[in-house]
Design an enzyme around this catalytic site. Sequence first.
Site, PDB file in Angstrom:
ATOM      1  CG  ASN A 147       2.728  92.122  36.052  1.00 28.65           C
ATOM      2  OD1 ASN A 147       3.627  92.322  35.249  1.00 28.65           O
ATOM      3  ND2 ASN A 147       2.957  91.629  37.275  1.00 28.65           N
ATOM      4  CG  ASP A 176       0.820  93.775  44.865  1.00 21.98           C
ATOM      5  OD1 ASP A 176       2.037  93.771  45.129  1.00 21.98           O
ATOM      6  OD2 ASP A 176       0.237  94.722  44.300  1.00 21.98           O
ATOM      7  N   PRO A 187       4.957  87.535  49.212  1.00 19.97           N
ATOM      8  CG  PRO A 187       6.699  86.014  49.459  1.00 19.97           C
ATOM      9  CD  PRO A 187       5.463  86.254  48.657  1.00 19.97           C
ATOM     10  CG  ASP A 188       6.246  94.441  50.339  1.00 22.40           C
ATOM     11  OD1 ASP A 188       7.230  94.725  49.625  1.00 22.40           O
ATOM     12  OD2 ASP A 188       5.383  95.269  50.668  1.00 22.40           O
ATOM     13  CG  LEU A 235      11.064  97.894  47.772  1.00 21.43           C
ATOM     14  CD1 LEU A 235      12.508  97.839  47.294  1.00 21.43           C
ATOM     15  CD2 LEU A 235      10.266  98.897  46.944  1.00 21.43           C
ATOM     16  CG  PHE A 287      11.688 100.592  39.191  1.00 21.83           C
ATOM     17  CD1 PHE A 287      11.705 101.276  37.988  1.00 21.83           C
ATOM     18  CD2 PHE A 287      12.892 100.115  39.697  1.00 21.83           C
ATOM     19  CE1 PHE A 287      12.890 101.485  37.298  1.00 21.83           C
ATOM     20  CE2 PHE A 287      14.085 100.312  39.018  1.00 21.83           C
ATOM     21  CZ  PHE A 287      14.078 101.004  37.818  1.00 21.83           C
ATOM     22  CE  LYS A 306       7.039 100.278  45.786  1.00 23.57           C
ATOM     23  NZ  LYS A 306       6.673  99.847  44.408  1.00 23.57           N
TER      24      LYS A 306
END
Length: 403
Positions: free
Chosen positions: A213, A284, A310-311, A313, A328, A342
Amino acid sequence: MKRILLAVSGGIAAYKAIDLTSKLTQAGYEVRVMLTENAQEFVTPLAFQAISRNPVYTNTFKEENPAEIQHVALGDWADAIVVAPATANLIAKLSNGIADDMITSTLLATETPTFIAPAMNVHMYENNRTQHNMAVLKSDGYQFLEPGEGYLACGYVAKGRMEEPLQILTRLETFFNEEPVTNHTHSSFAGKRALVTAGPTIEELDPVRYLSNHSSGKIGYALSEALADRGAKVTLVSGPTHLAQPEHANIEVIQVQSAEEMFEAVKSKYKQIDIVFKAAAVSDYTPAEALTHKLKKQDGELAVTFKRTPDILKYLGEHKTHQYLVGFAAETQHITEYAQQKLQKKNANVIIANNVGDKSIGFSSDDNDYTMHFANQEVIALGKDTKISLAAKILDALETRWQ
């Protein structure tokens, strides 16, 4: 009006000091300039005098005012001193306590906060002796404005370019805004352990192609520097960026590539951490299979299967004990709604939201426009500003809130 003493030593980057004088003057600072003998081979005192509307100092023994010792009085007069450019020679003399000209005599006779902007050939910069001299000065409290990478006068394209005048101005503005916190030990971050993630991740498809990104890592790096300046011990977990690696004594840098590598690095440090700033833009999805050979072009369409990464946060929110968690949210629509969602889903203490659909801010830009959403429903709009200044504003907002 804040007063800046600008010390210019003898390198080709001395021409940038003229621009710096102009920008500082236009920003409302009172500027006085000192030049070494070698600096005058590149620039003239008259140029600085015309822009600053103040005398220019070049000789330790030329006392303009017999009622005072000039090199002592100048250091006392200034609210901050900027050495730009700082050559390897000047850095070496200063680190060894040598005072044989106007600038080194002034620097040795002052307790005024001093910023040093190195500029030199990349091999001179990377030389062990130069690195040692800079480490000595950092340990003595001098603040460094790290050189950038680019085309050097010697012909190399490498690290060694003096920091740009606009960035030096921004750093000074941040310093003066933070002064009550930065110069005292009462910051709530002093002695605490902070973890910051920054930049993008890279998910390999084959040895040639990858998924990533546009994240530049600038806010994560700015937060790391700001936290370290306030006395925190910082672990910066960084994806691939083009930014110079922080050299602050309070910052440990862990370089990673993929989301999985970032996840493992964060997990390994999490138990010992007091506050987390999850500023990285983590992919993601990652290819279900990373090919070992280049995927050859074929007729027709190409379908690639991806799997979730893996997520990070979410994991931190599920496993936090004493940690304070700042996430963020980079969104393009429904900014407030998604930030609030979130907060709940990730069990965060704060979500800092911004609109990356606005091309004038975010990702590769030096600017952004953040809004802080707290778990207690408090909302603080920080407004549009440079990322360096926003990092200071974020910490200012958290100073009395995070504990």
